[in-house]
Design an enzyme around this catalytic site. Structure first.
Site, PDB file in Angstrom:
ATOM      1  N   ARG A 242       0.873  -1.179   0.000  1.00  0.00           N
ATOM      2  CA  ARG A 242       0.000   0.000   0.000  1.00  0.00           C
ATOM      3  C   ARG A 242       0.909   1.227   0.000  1.00  0.00           C
ATOM      4  O   ARG A 242       1.996   1.207   0.612  1.00  0.00           O
ATOM      5  CB  ARG A 242      -0.895   0.035   1.246  1.00  0.00           C
ATOM      6  CG  ARG A 242      -2.031  -0.971   1.235  1.00  0.00           C
ATOM      7  CD  ARG A 242      -3.140  -0.590   0.261  1.00  0.00           C
ATOM      8  NE  ARG A 242      -4.262  -1.501   0.289  1.00  0.00           N
ATOM      9  CZ  ARG A 242      -4.445  -2.535  -0.524  1.00  0.00           C
ATOM     10  NH1 ARG A 242      -3.548  -2.803  -1.472  1.00  0.00           N
ATOM     11  NH2 ARG A 242      -5.519  -3.294  -0.444  1.00  0.00           N
ATOM     12  N   GLU A 271      -4.199   7.844  -4.554  1.00  0.00           N
ATOM     13  CA  GLU A 271      -4.500   7.224  -5.856  1.00  0.00           C
ATOM     14  C   GLU A 271      -5.799   7.792  -6.392  1.00  0.00           C
ATOM     15  O   GLU A 271      -6.718   8.027  -5.608  1.00  0.00           O
ATOM     16  CB  GLU A 271      -4.590   5.702  -5.685  1.00  0.00           C
ATOM     17  CG  GLU A 271      -3.249   5.113  -5.261  1.00  0.00           C
ATOM     18  CD  GLU A 271      -3.277   3.605  -5.038  1.00  0.00           C
ATOM     19  OE1 GLU A 271      -4.306   2.968  -5.313  1.00  0.00           O
ATOM     20  OE2 GLU A 271      -2.260   3.077  -4.577  1.00  0.00           O
ATOM     21  N   HIS A 290      -1.888   0.625  -9.691  1.00  0.00           N
ATOM     22  CA  HIS A 290      -2.462  -0.323  -8.711  1.00  0.00           C
ATOM     23  C   HIS A 290      -3.087  -1.532  -9.431  1.00  0.00           C
ATOM     24  O   HIS A 290      -4.287  -1.789  -9.319  1.00  0.00           O
ATOM     25  CB  HIS A 290      -3.508   0.391  -7.831  1.00  0.00           C
ATOM     26  CG  HIS A 290      -3.757  -0.344  -6.533  1.00  0.00           C
ATOM     27  ND1 HIS A 290      -4.052   0.288  -5.353  1.00  0.00           N
ATOM     28  CD2 HIS A 290      -3.765  -1.674  -6.246  1.00  0.00           C
ATOM     29  CE1 HIS A 290      -4.229  -0.615  -4.402  1.00  0.00           C
ATOM     30  NE2 HIS A 290      -4.056  -1.805  -4.920  1.00  0.00           N
TER      31      HIS A 290
HETATM   32  P1  NAP Z   1      -0.500 -11.763   4.503  1.00  0.00           P
HETATM   33  O1  NAP Z   1      -0.485 -13.184   4.062  1.00  0.00           O
HETATM   34  O2  NAP Z   1      -1.264 -11.400   5.721  1.00  0.00           O
HETATM   35  O3  NAP Z   1       1.028 -11.302   4.632  1.00  0.00           O
HETATM   36  C1  NAP Z   1       1.423 -10.158   5.296  1.00  0.00           C
HETATM   37  C2  NAP Z   1       2.784 -10.412   5.891  1.00  0.00           C
HETATM   38  O4  NAP Z   1       3.260  -9.204   6.478  1.00  0.00           O
HETATM   39  C3  NAP Z   1       2.788 -11.474   7.021  1.00  0.00           C
HETATM   40  O5  NAP Z   1       3.898 -12.320   6.839  1.00  0.00           O
HETATM   41  C4  NAP Z   1       2.956 -10.662   8.284  1.00  0.00           C
HETATM   42  O6  NAP Z   1       3.647 -11.359   9.307  1.00  0.00           O
HETATM   43  C5  NAP Z   1       3.803  -9.531   7.773  1.00  0.00           C
HETATM   44  N1  NAP Z   1       3.758  -8.329   8.582  1.00  0.00           N
HETATM   45  C6  NAP Z   1       2.680  -7.724   9.124  1.00  0.00           C
HETATM   46  N2  NAP Z   1       3.069  -6.610   9.768  1.00  0.00           N
HETATM   47  C7  NAP Z   1       4.419  -6.521   9.605  1.00  0.00           C
HETATM   48  C8  NAP Z   1       5.406  -5.607  10.042  1.00  0.00           C
HETATM   49  N3  NAP Z   1       5.073  -4.534  10.758  1.00  0.00           N
HETATM   50  N4  NAP Z   1       6.697  -5.833   9.670  1.00  0.00           N
HETATM   51  C9  NAP Z   1       7.022  -6.916   8.933  1.00  0.00           C
HETATM   52  N5  NAP Z   1       6.127  -7.821   8.503  1.00  0.00           N
HETATM   53  C10 NAP Z   1       4.858  -7.626   8.854  1.00  0.00           C
HETATM   54  O7  NAP Z   1      -1.093 -10.831   3.353  1.00  0.00           O
HETATM   55  P2  NAP Z   1      -0.965 -11.006   1.769  1.00  0.00           P
HETATM   56  O8  NAP Z   1      -2.116 -11.758   1.248  1.00  0.00           O
HETATM   57  O9  NAP Z   1       0.414 -11.471   1.440  1.00  0.00           O
HETATM   58  O10 NAP Z   1      -1.159  -9.473   1.305  1.00  0.00           O
HETATM   59  C11 NAP Z   1      -0.266  -8.478   1.779  1.00  0.00           C
HETATM   60  C12 NAP Z   1      -0.751  -7.093   1.387  1.00  0.00           C
HETATM   61  O11 NAP Z   1      -0.516  -6.873   0.011  1.00  0.00           O
HETATM   62  C13 NAP Z   1      -2.262  -6.854   1.546  1.00  0.00           C
HETATM   63  O12 NAP Z   1      -2.605  -6.512   2.868  1.00  0.00           O
HETATM   64  C14 NAP Z   1      -2.529  -5.731   0.569  1.00  0.00           C
HETATM   65  O13 NAP Z   1      -2.486  -4.473   1.212  1.00  0.00           O
HETATM   66  C15 NAP Z   1      -1.386  -5.845  -0.427  1.00  0.00           C
HETATM   67  N6  NAP Z   1      -1.877  -6.199  -1.772  1.00  0.00           N
HETATM   68  C16 NAP Z   1      -1.733  -5.303  -2.789  1.00  0.00           C
HETATM   69  C17 NAP Z   1      -2.191  -5.624  -4.059  1.00  0.00           C
HETATM   70  C18 NAP Z   1      -2.038  -4.663  -5.206  1.00  0.00           C
HETATM   71  O14 NAP Z   1      -2.917  -4.615  -6.050  1.00  0.00           O
HETATM   72  N7  NAP Z   1      -0.943  -3.939  -5.299  1.00  0.00           N
HETATM   73  C19 NAP Z   1      -2.793  -6.868  -4.295  1.00  0.00           C
HETATM   74  C20 NAP Z   1      -2.922  -7.748  -3.238  1.00  0.00           C
HETATM   75  C21 NAP Z   1      -2.455  -7.412  -1.974  1.00  0.00           C
HETATM   76  P3  NAP Z   1       3.022 -12.734   9.943  1.00  0.00           P
HETATM   77  O15 NAP Z   1       3.133 -13.765   8.862  1.00  0.00           O
HETATM   78  O16 NAP Z   1       3.884 -13.038  11.093  1.00  0.00           O
HETATM   79  O17 NAP Z   1       1.600 -12.405  10.294  1.00  0.00           O
END
Ligand code: NAP
Length: 337
Positions: A242, A271, A290
């Site tokens: 984000r 955005e 995005h």
């Molecule tokens: P996820 O599986 O929940 O992965 C998030 C990871 O970040 C987890 O490993 C979590 O640790 C870690 N984390 C959380 N807070 C942290 C911190 N302060 N420092 C370091 N690591 C931290 O989520 P995901 O499905 O991979 O998606 C991640 C994000 O990508 C979404 O929330 C969304 O905002 C973004 N996204 C963007 C797009 C786009 O169109 N550009 C598309 C999809 C997603 P733990 O494993 O220990 O919980």
């Protein structure tokens, strides 16, 4: 006019196909908005006032709007991130929130890798050079890029998407993987040889830093001026998380000063990114609008998962991918409720 044989009313916003809307219409009166504009905002609010379910992409739901939706029971966002929703207020009201994890993981990891390739090999800049008629002689070292294979890839947030990016890097490009996460990831360590680091250590060691954390209070401006100063001047930053995970002004300053070599950005503080943003004028910055999950296949799968979640939740069954299930107060509201 309301069909009183259907128990529910649903407001749907953006990104749903005709078959998906038909599925919703089997159980509910559906008010569909392709977009919410100043012209139809009052109609949207009026539909929300009697809705039991809200589904859509880029849902802009504030606490004030929530107060105008007394019957709302389920919010199904067509995204994995839910930082755009007032989660605490929704949970306090016992409203279930569902998101769309997993189905977009591989596509978003592809986007991250596209940005990695584009920034390392200067694809957009050099393609523009050709289009603009400036390919006049043999290219020189002034046009050379930087390797991807073998470079150290730092994943900030090694969750579902971070792990999929790491897999591409390790298995496809022989990249050593460093990662941060809230918890250690033994599977990534065993399968890919990934090593967990503190954020500071990762930033100082990685050649490419890729952000894939959720946005929340803890990750707001996680990559600030100090963090950027800790990166290698030869490194590239890729953000598919984000926009506000990065202090964008500090990033612009760091790029101007040559504190890092390049950036690949799919997300921004505001955005749509304005065309006159300093970022758009920088040759070493690749910007995309995005598009992390934006393929036909994946957007359809996300919308289908959101539809399934909403239908199952309204039926009182467990949805596939709830966010705040323990706060959910199942009720029997119907059109009369
Ligand atoms: P996820 O599986 O929940 O992965 C998030 C990871 O970040 C987890 O490993 C979590 O640790 C870690 N984390 C959380 N807070 C942290 C911190 N302060 N420092 C370091 N690591 C931290 O989520 P995901 O499905 O991979 O998606 C991640 C994000 O990508 C979404 O929330 C969304 O905002 C973004 N996204 C963007 C797009 C786009 O169109 N550009 C598309 C999809 C997603 P733990 O494993 O220990 O919980």
């Amino acid at each position: 006019m309301a069909d009183n044989t259907k128990p529910w009313r649903i407001v749907a916003v953006r990104r749903l196909s005709k078959p998906q809307l038909d599925t919703l219409s089997e159980i509910a009166d559906v008010s569909y908005f392709e977009d919410i504009t100043t012209t139809n905002r009052a109609d949207f609010m009026s539909a929300l006032a009697t809705a039991h379910g809200l589904i859509g992409g880029k849902l802009e739901l504030t606490e004030a709007m929530l107060a105008e939706a007394p019957l709302l029971q389920v919010v199904a966002t067509i995204s994995v991130g839910y930082d755009h929703l007032p989660l605490e207020a929704l949970s306090q009201r016992g409203i279930l929130v569902c998101n769309t994890p997993d189905v977009l993981t591989e596509t978003t990891a592809d986007t991250a890798f596209a940005l990695i390739m584009a920034t390392q090999r200067r694809l957009v800049e050099l393609s523009n050079m050709v289009r603009e008629g400036h390919w006049s002689a043999h290219i020189s070292s002034a046009h050379f890029g930087t390797d991807v294979h073998g470079k150290t890839l730092g994943i900030v947030g090694a969750g579902r998407i971070g792990a999929a990016i790491a897999k591409r890097g390790a298995l496809g490009f022989s990249m050593p993987i460093l990662y941060t996460a809230g918890t250690s990831k033994p599977a990534l360590e065993q399968e890919l040889g990934a090593q967990r680091r503190s954020l500071e250590a990762l930033l100082s060691e990685a050649d490419i830093v890729c952000l894939s954390v959720p946005y929340n209070d803890d990750t707001h401006h996680l990559i600030n001026a100090a963090a950027l100063a800790g990166m290698k001047p030869t490194a590239a930053l890729v953000n598919i998380a984000r926009g506000k995970v990065v202090d964008e002004d500090a990033l612009i300053q760091a790029l101007r000063r040559g504190q890092l070599r390049a950036a690949g950005l799919d997300v921004f503080s505001q955005e749509p990114l304005q065309a006159d943003s300093p970022l758009t004028a920088m040759h070493n910055v690749v910007v995309t609008p995005h598009i992390g999950s934006a393929t036909h296949e994946t957007r359809d799968a996300m919308a289908q998962l959101a539809v399934d979640n909403l239908v199952q939740a309204l039926a009182g069954k467990g949805p596939r991918t709830p966010v705040n299930e323990r706060h959910w107060r199942r009720t029997n509201n119907t059109q009369e409720g």
